[in-house]
Write an enzyme that holds these catalytic residues in place. Structure first.
Site: not given
Ligand code: GAR
Length: 193
Positions: A14-16, A93, A110, A112, A148
């Site tokens: 969940g850093s985003n 995911m 989203n 990506h 995507d």
């Molecule tokens: C991020 O890099 C995001 O872009 C990717 O998963 C990671 C989640 O990190 N998403 C995908 O690959 C979607 N197809 P986070 O949980 O630290 O935000």
């Protein structure tokens, strides 16, 4: 302006999501986080959001292994119970079916980790390295039924440096994601009106 009640969907750290929650503290930000929702009850991001006082919920996808539509109906029920108007997928995911996407199309974005249309799907960093690319990046896009493939809202380029492995590149891209997503989500909400 009225802030859009925005659910953030996660599967992992969940850093985003944290970057979006931080941005939303600004009174002029157009999203009000109303829910952090995960398909993974153990997702570390759920505890991080709860610690910040954001409502959290989990709909475990595993009991629905044979019924994706029922899983998505359960997601919808939680989203609607929290008054969700807009969805930001942030490391969520699970592939969403056309039924769910159709219900939220125009109100769901989203992030990506690639320069779409390059490298849809998984393992984007390893694939960019294997191709010998000199740059990589991340993209925020509208969600459409095809994976995507939705219209691009914003994209950031990140250099690939000599000696990079997939983890090093992923970390550089993730830092760019944290800067990109808050700006792109605000832009998407303003665009949606
Ligand atoms: C991020 O890099 C995001 O872009 C990717 O998963 C990671 C989640 O990190 N998403 C995908 O690959 C979607 N197809 P986070 O949980 O630290 O935000």
């Amino acid at each position: 302006m009225t802030k859009r009640r925005t659910a953030i969907l996660i599967s992992g750290s969940g850093s985003n999501m944290l970057a979006l929650l931080e941005a939303a503290r600004n009174p002029s930000y157009p999203a009000r986080p109303c829910l952090v929702l995960s398909n993974n009850p153990e997702a570390a991001g759920l505890a991080r959001a709860a610690a910040l006082g954001v409502p959290v919920a989990a709909v475990d996808h595993r009991p629905f292994a044979k019924d994706r539509a029922a899983f998505e109906q359960a997601l919808d029920a939680v989203l609607l119970a929290h008054g969700t108007e807009f969805i930001a997928l942030a490391g969520f995911m699970r592939v969403l079916t056309g039924g769910f996407v159709g219900r939220w199309q125009g109100r769901m974005v989203n992030i990506h980790p690639s320069l779409l249309p390059l490298y849809r799907g998984l393992d984007t960093h390893a694939r960019a390295l294997a191709a010998g690319d000199t740059e990589h990046g991340c993209t925020v896009h509208w969600v459409v039924p095809e994976l995507d493939a939705g219209e691009i809202i914003k994209q950031v380029r990140v250099p690939i440096l000599p000696g990079d492995d997939a983890a090093m590149l992923a970390a550089r891209v993730l830092a760019a994601e944290h800067a990109l997503y808050p700006v792109a989500l605000a832009s998407a909400i303003r665009q949606a009106g």
